[in-house]
Design a protein around this motif. Structure first.
Motif, mmCIF file in Angstrom:
data_model
loop_
_atom_site.group_PDB
_atom_site.id
_atom_site.type_symbol
_atom_site.label_atom_id
_atom_site.label_comp_id
_atom_site.label_asym_id
_atom_site.label_seq_id
_atom_site.Cartn_x
_atom_site.Cartn_y
_atom_site.Cartn_z
ATOM 1 N N GLN A 94 0.841 -1.203 0.000
ATOM 2 C CA GLN A 94 0.000 0.000 0.000
ATOM 3 C C GLN A 94 0.879 1.257 0.000
ATOM 4 O O GLN A 94 1.809 1.362 0.781
ATOM 5 N N ALA A 141 -3.267 12.141 11.301
ATOM 6 C CA ALA A 141 -2.830 12.235 12.691
ATOM 7 C C ALA A 141 -1.316 12.326 12.709
ATOM 8 O O ALA A 141 -0.643 11.873 11.776
ATOM 9 N N ARG A 157 -6.644 13.115 13.930
ATOM 10 C CA ARG A 157 -6.959 13.505 12.551
ATOM 11 C C ARG A 157 -7.831 14.748 12.507
ATOM 12 O O ARG A 157 -7.896 15.441 11.487
ATOM 13 N N TRP A 173 -6.273 7.298 7.344
ATOM 14 C CA TRP A 173 -7.079 6.185 6.856
ATOM 15 C C TRP A 173 -7.303 6.395 5.369
ATOM 16 O O TRP A 173 -7.738 7.460 4.945
ATOM 17 N N SER A 231 -9.116 0.677 2.211
ATOM 18 C CA SER A 231 -9.503 0.244 3.568
ATOM 19 C C SER A 231 -8.291 -0.124 4.392
ATOM 20 O O SER A 231 -8.171 -1.249 4.914
ATOM 21 N N ALA A 232 -7.389 0.826 4.501
ATOM 22 C CA ALA A 232 -6.149 0.562 5.227
ATOM 23 C C ALA A 232 -5.607 1.869 5.810
ATOM 24 O O ALA A 232 -5.810 2.945 5.256
ATOM 25 N N TRP A 233 -4.937 1.738 6.927
ATOM 26 C CA TRP A 233 -4.195 2.871 7.464
ATOM 27 C C TRP A 233 -2.874 2.957 6.706
ATOM 28 O O TRP A 233 -2.267 1.938 6.388
ATOM 29 N N PHE A 277 0.954 5.162 6.648
ATOM 30 C CA PHE A 277 1.863 6.039 7.384
ATOM 31 C C PHE A 277 2.792 6.754 6.419
ATOM 32 O O PHE A 277 3.084 6.258 5.329
ATOM 33 N N LEU A 297 6.962 3.247 10.540
ATOM 34 C CA LEU A 297 5.846 2.446 11.024
ATOM 35 C C LEU A 297 5.086 1.815 9.866
ATOM 36 O O LEU A 297 4.910 2.427 8.810
ATOM 37 N N TRP A 340 1.506 -0.197 9.295
ATOM 38 C CA TRP A 340 0.235 -0.688 9.816
ATOM 39 C C TRP A 340 -0.044 -2.092 9.303
ATOM 40 O O TRP A 340 0.158 -2.380 8.122
ATOM 41 N N TYR A 376 -9.584 -5.465 9.125
ATOM 42 C CA TYR A 376 -8.859 -5.105 7.910
ATOM 43 C C TYR A 376 -7.392 -5.515 8.073
ATOM 44 O O TYR A 376 -6.860 -5.524 9.181
ATOM 45 N N ASP A 399 -1.989 -5.423 2.795
ATOM 46 C CA ASP A 399 -1.745 -6.433 1.762
ATOM 47 C C ASP A 399 -0.561 -7.330 2.109
ATOM 48 O O ASP A 399 -0.545 -8.522 1.772
ATOM 49 N N PRO A 419 -10.239 10.455 15.936
ATOM 50 C CA PRO A 419 -9.514 9.372 15.263
ATOM 51 C C PRO A 419 -7.999 9.510 15.383
ATOM 52 O O PRO A 419 -7.430 10.547 15.040
#
Lengths: 110, 121
Positions: A1, A35, A51, A92, A97-99, A101, B45, B47, B59, B62, B106
């Motif tokens: 991602q 954030a 955020r 986000w 559908s993923a965080w 960074f 980092l 996730w 979730y 990948d 959030p």
């Protein structure tokens, strides 16, 4: 991602102001903001800004976050030696559908 | 005081498995979303996974989809990460973090100290 884009390093003098940037796209930063986290060497990350750009309890007013379009910014005023750390942004991404960074910006206080 | 304590890390051979745990205290665990995030040595980092407060929404990144499984036991105030088919590139410090989105703010507002996973033969 794909992640968010941050400059690898920024240097500013003591008591000066630093503005760090975090660039994403309309699916992440542009959609729901970013954030900001601070991480000192060997320590877990610490949330500086939600955020919503609000600060968690206990975070100094010297740290303020904002957003313009797909770019989020963290401004640190009155730089202190203890501000020397890595600063990371997160958002986000609704398209995957993923965080995601950012790679982080190493702030050096001269 | 909010605390998150990870455990379960260690040295494992490529292809092996580990189960990480994160025990929460100082807040109502069952009302918060949780995430796992890792950090390879000298890197940023990354996730890995998210789980909603009740466990109904999950979730994955990948990079770990199909190999890692997140779960939680709200009765035990615990979050888990089952990691299978581990690779050398999974070597990292693994953190659990609290996501405060459900409370209108959030962000990952509390982090554990992390547990180190080393994948090597």
């Amino acid at each position: 991602q794909a992640g968010l884009t941050q400059p690898p390093s920024v240097s500013r003098g003591l008591r000066q102001t630093a503005t760090l940037t975090c660039t994403g796209n309309s699916n992440n930063v542009g959609n729901e903001g970013a954030a900001w986290l601070q991480q000192h060497q060997g320590r877990p990350p610490k949330l500086l800004s939600y955020r919503s750009n609000n600060r968690p309890s206990g975070i100094s007013e010297r740290f303020s976050a904002s957003r313009s379009g797909n770019t989020a910014s963290l401004t640190i005023t009155g730089l202190q030696p203890e501000d020397e750390a890595d600063y990371l942004c997160s958002a986000w991404d609704s398209s995957i559908s993923a965080w995601v960074f950012g790679g982080g910006t190493k702030l050096t206080v001269l | 005081e909010v605390q998150l304590v990870e455990s379960g890390g260690g040295l494992v051979q490529p292809g092996g498995s580990l189960r990480l745990a994160c025990v929460a205290s100082g807040f109502t665990f069952s009302t918060y979303e949780m995430v796992w995030v890792r950090q390879a040595p000298g890197k940023g980092l990354d996730w890995l996974s998210y789980i909603s407060s009740g466990g109904g929404n999950i979730y994955y990144a990948d990079s770990v989809k199909g190999r890692f499984t997140i779960s939680r036991d709200n009765a035990k105030n615990s979050l888990y990460l089952q990691m299978n088919s581990l690779r050398a590139e999974d070597t990292a410090l693994y953190y659990c973090a609290r996501d405060s989105s459900a409370y209108g703010e959030p962000g990952f507002d509390y982090w554990g100290q992390g547990t180190l996973v080393t994948v090597s033969s």
